[in-house]
Design an enzyme around this catalytic site. Structure first.
Site, PDB file in Angstrom:
ATOM      1  N   GLY A  31       2.474 -15.383   8.163  1.00  0.00           N
ATOM      2  CA  GLY A  31       1.835 -14.887   9.382  1.00  0.00           C
ATOM      3  C   GLY A  31       2.845 -14.496  10.441  1.00  0.00           C
ATOM      4  NE  ARG A  88      -2.962  -1.390   3.167  1.00  0.00           N
ATOM      5  CZ  ARG A  88      -3.426  -1.079   4.383  1.00  0.00           C
ATOM      6  NH1 ARG A  88      -4.177  -0.008   4.558  1.00  0.00           N
ATOM      7  NH2 ARG A  88      -3.133  -1.827   5.423  1.00  0.00           N
ATOM      8  CE  LYS A 132       4.496  -1.541   6.253  1.00  0.00           C
ATOM      9  NZ  LYS A 132       3.074  -1.892   6.539  1.00  0.00           N
ATOM     10  NE  ARG A 141      24.906  21.515  -0.754  1.00  0.00           N
ATOM     11  CZ  ARG A 141      25.911  21.674  -1.624  1.00  0.00           C
ATOM     12  NH1 ARG A 141      26.252  22.880  -2.021  1.00  0.00           N
ATOM     13  NH2 ARG A 141      26.546  20.643  -2.098  1.00  0.00           N
TER      14      ARG A 141
HETATM   15  C1  UD1 Z   1      -1.368  -7.897  13.967  1.00  0.00           C
HETATM   16  C2  UD1 Z   1      -1.888  -8.713  15.134  1.00  0.00           C
HETATM   17  C3  UD1 Z   1      -3.107  -8.005  15.729  1.00  0.00           C
HETATM   18  C4  UD1 Z   1      -2.741  -6.597  16.149  1.00  0.00           C
HETATM   19  C5  UD1 Z   1      -2.138  -5.825  14.987  1.00  0.00           C
HETATM   20  C6  UD1 Z   1      -1.602  -4.528  15.474  1.00  0.00           C
HETATM   21  C7  UD1 Z   1      -1.447 -11.035  14.602  1.00  0.00           C
HETATM   22  C8  UD1 Z   1      -2.012 -12.306  14.094  1.00  0.00           C
HETATM   23  N1  UD1 Z   1      -2.257 -10.018  14.661  1.00  0.00           N
HETATM   24  O1  UD1 Z   1      -2.368  -7.903  12.983  1.00  0.00           O
HETATM   25  O2  UD1 Z   1      -3.579  -8.735  16.852  1.00  0.00           O
HETATM   26  O3  UD1 Z   1      -3.909  -5.929  16.629  1.00  0.00           O
HETATM   27  O4  UD1 Z   1      -1.038  -6.572  14.403  1.00  0.00           O
HETATM   28  O5  UD1 Z   1      -1.223  -3.716  14.379  1.00  0.00           O
HETATM   29  O6  UD1 Z   1      -0.283 -11.007  14.949  1.00  0.00           O
HETATM   30  N2  UD1 Z   1       4.710  -9.714   9.318  1.00  0.00           N
HETATM   31  C9  UD1 Z   1       5.770 -10.486   8.959  1.00  0.00           C
HETATM   32  N3  UD1 Z   1       5.545 -11.705   8.398  1.00  0.00           N
HETATM   33  C10 UD1 Z   1       4.294 -12.171   8.198  1.00  0.00           C
HETATM   34  C11 UD1 Z   1       3.213 -11.366   8.554  1.00  0.00           C
HETATM   35  C12 UD1 Z   1       3.441 -10.137   9.122  1.00  0.00           C
HETATM   36  O7  UD1 Z   1       6.926 -10.091   9.144  1.00  0.00           O
HETATM   37  O8  UD1 Z   1       4.184 -13.294   7.672  1.00  0.00           O
HETATM   38  C13 UD1 Z   1       4.956  -8.402   9.933  1.00  0.00           C
HETATM   39  C14 UD1 Z   1       4.438  -7.260   9.100  1.00  0.00           C
HETATM   40  O9  UD1 Z   1       5.446  -6.743   8.244  1.00  0.00           O
HETATM   41  C15 UD1 Z   1       4.036  -6.249  10.141  1.00  0.00           C
HETATM   42  C16 UD1 Z   1       3.670  -7.096  11.356  1.00  0.00           C
HETATM   43  O10 UD1 Z   1       4.259  -8.348  11.158  1.00  0.00           O
HETATM   44  O11 UD1 Z   1       5.131  -5.419  10.520  1.00  0.00           O
HETATM   45  C17 UD1 Z   1       2.172  -7.227  11.547  1.00  0.00           C
HETATM   46  O12 UD1 Z   1       1.608  -7.911  10.455  1.00  0.00           O
HETATM   47  P1  UD1 Z   1       0.180  -7.567   9.897  1.00  0.00           P
HETATM   48  O13 UD1 Z   1      -0.126  -8.496   8.788  1.00  0.00           O
HETATM   49  O14 UD1 Z   1       0.062  -6.129   9.634  1.00  0.00           O
HETATM   50  O15 UD1 Z   1      -0.721  -7.951  11.141  1.00  0.00           O
HETATM   51  P2  UD1 Z   1      -2.181  -7.471  11.441  1.00  0.00           P
HETATM   52  O16 UD1 Z   1      -3.115  -8.277  10.648  1.00  0.00           O
HETATM   53  O17 UD1 Z   1      -2.277  -6.018  11.346  1.00  0.00           O
END
Ligand code: UD1
Ligand code: CA
Length: 454
Positions: free
Chosen positions: A82, A17, A24, A319
């Site tokens: 995840g 996004r 990012k 600078r």
């Molecule tokens: C996650 C939490 C949620 C919380 C929210 C807060 C989980 C399952 N959920 O949800 O409870 O309220 O953050 O913002 O943990 N990432 C990885 N690898 C992955 C997936 C994610 O490194 O496979 C990293 C992402 O880059 C990010 C962070 O983990 O920095 C959170 O991932 P994201 O997918 O945004 O989680 P949410 O669904 O927002």
């Protein structure tokens, strides 16, 4: 600090996004990459090891981590399945580590250091796990912290998996978690992906821990602690939040900001007490301003140190690589680059001072240009103490103007000027007596003749 500490920073998300070729977490807030804010938070807390989990899709992240933290500080999660899967990716890098781990996110860089400290303290006091929660104005999208009667967290339910009544709960998960490393990896091994997203949820370790007799305590922070960035709009909001805090911190430290909303700071800007900053000033990275200095409106600074009681601007540009002494004066439309100015040195109007050492008390006249570049290389110029550079002098580097020396106005100085001497290098003036009056008469007569003929 009784137990060893480590940090795992999750940064493997795609960040699509942001619509950017730059990963990012490398986008900057307050002049520092978001990832570096999280790395700094980890190092502030005394983490012996910090592991950044990066995606295979963004090699720039691993390269950045290698530069900041050294080799072996990143782990690749491929493919991203995840948050639990991401933390597990750090297991090898933390093999043999015995102590507590804090989990941070690379795109949520504003967890206050004191909050992290409190989490470690809570874990030390209660054992088990600690999560950072907050009451969200709009909880949509966040995981919800489901508390038991005793106030401990029984489980975390992700928004997509939550029932209507669970969604009504506004107590949300920030994602920041503190746990004993060994327990954490034991619980992570049991996490399954049977949920709405088909992902391995880190949040599942709470219920798994409970089943094994380990409680999860919650520290309730502010919603702003958990602020995450997913888009350029959110990046701008994070920047605005940083600027607001930086302005307040500066004013609380004794800096006068006439119109705070128009002054922009970097994460490392250092401004002493009794500095007055007029409107519309930008501080890039690496700037220090000594006490009592005044920065007039519309100035731009990068990697520069300004001495005490200096007077800068309006419309001055610094600078990288400059250092100004006490009571120096840089006036309007003056650009200074990679130069050192001694105490009391002045360049009050319309000048370029590049790669130059200026002695104490020297005065650089209006329109002086240091010609430091020949299209291939850059050269240094030295201007001695108490020297006086006449207006509109071009100093062709490398060149040295001695102490107390003068240069004649309009000179192009290509050779050194000795101490106490005057260097003049311009066409000598000749006056032709009566020439202007004679010329005027002649022209008038010619014109009158022409008018008559018509
Ligand atoms: C996650 C939490 C949620 C919380 C929210 C807060 C989980 C399952 N959920 O949800 O409870 O309220 O953050 O913002 O943990 N990432 C990885 N690898 C992955 C997936 C994610 O490194 O496979 C990293 C992402 O880059 C990010 C962070 O983990 O920095 C959170 O991932 P994201 O997918 O945004 O989680 P949410 O669904 O927002
Ligand atoms: Ca998120």
């Amino acid at each position: 600090m009784s137990r060893a500490r480590a940090a795992i920073i999750l940064a493997a998300g795609q960040g699509t996004r942001m619509k950017s070729a730059l990963p990012k977490v490398l986008h900057e807030v307050g002049g520092r990459a978001m990832l570096d804010w999280s790395i700094a938070a980890a190092s502030n807390t005394g983490a012996a090891k910090t592991i950044v989990v990066a995606g295979k899709h963004s090699p720039a992240v691993a390269d950045h981590v290698a530069k900041v933290l050294g080799d072996g500080a990143s782990a690749i999660q491929d493919p991203p399945l995840g948050t639990a899967h991401a933390v597990r990716a750090a297991a090898n890098a933390l093999a043999g580590f015995d102590g507590d781990v804090i989990i941070l996110y690379g795109d949520a860089p504003f967890v206050p250091p004191e909050r992290i400290e409190e989490m470690f303290a809570m874990r030390a006091a209660h054992g088990g796990l600690v999560v950072l929660g907050f009451k969200a104005a709009d909880p949509t999208g966040y995981g919800r912290l489901m508390l038991g009667a005793d106030g401990v967290v029984e489980r975390i339910v992700e928004h997509k998996d939550a029932s209507e009544s669970e969604r009504a709960n506004r107590l949300c998960n920030s994602g920041v978690m503190c746990a004993d490393a060994k327990l954490l990896f034991e619980l992570l091994a049991q996490v399954k992906n049977e949920n709405a997203k088909g992902e391995y949820y880190l949040t599942d370790v709470v219920a798994l821990g409970r089943a094994a007799g380990h409680k999860t305590h919650v520290l309730i922070g502010e919603e702003s602690d958990a602020l995450g960035v997913n888009s350029k709009v959110e990046l701008a909001a994070a920047e605005a939040g940083f600027q607001k805090r930086a302005r307040i911190a500066a004013m609380e430290a004794g800096v006068t900001l006439i119109d705070p909303d128009t002054v922009f700071f970097s994460y490392d800007t250092e401004i002493a007490a009794d500095v007055v900053i007029e409107p519309n000033v930008f501080f890039g990275k690496g700037v220090k301003v000594g006490k009592g200095a005044r920065v007039h409106a519309f100035c731009h600074f990068e990697k520069t140190e300004i001495g005490e009681n200096a007077e800068i601007g309006p419309f001055a540009r610094f600078r990288p690589g400059s250092k100004l002494g006490k009571k120096t004066k840089i006036g309007n439309f003056v650009e200074v680059k990679n130069s050192v100015l001694g105490d009391g040195a002045k360049a009050s109007h319309l000048s370029y001072i590049g790669d130059t050492d200026v002695g104490a008390g020297a005065n650089i006249g209006a329109g002086t240009i240091v010609c430091n570049y020949d299209g291939f290389d850059k050269y240094r110029t030295t201007i001695g103490a108490e020297a006086f550079i006449g207006s509109n002098t071009a100093l062709v580097a490398p060149v040295k103007i001695g102490d107390r020396a003068y240069t004649g106005t309009g000179s192009v100085i290509t050779r050194d000027v000795p101490d106490g001497a005057l260097g003049v290098a311009r066409g000598r003036q000749t006056n032709l007596e009566g020439w202007a009056d004679k010329n005027r008469e002649k022209k008038r007569a010619e014109k009158a003749k022409k008018d008559q003929a018509e």
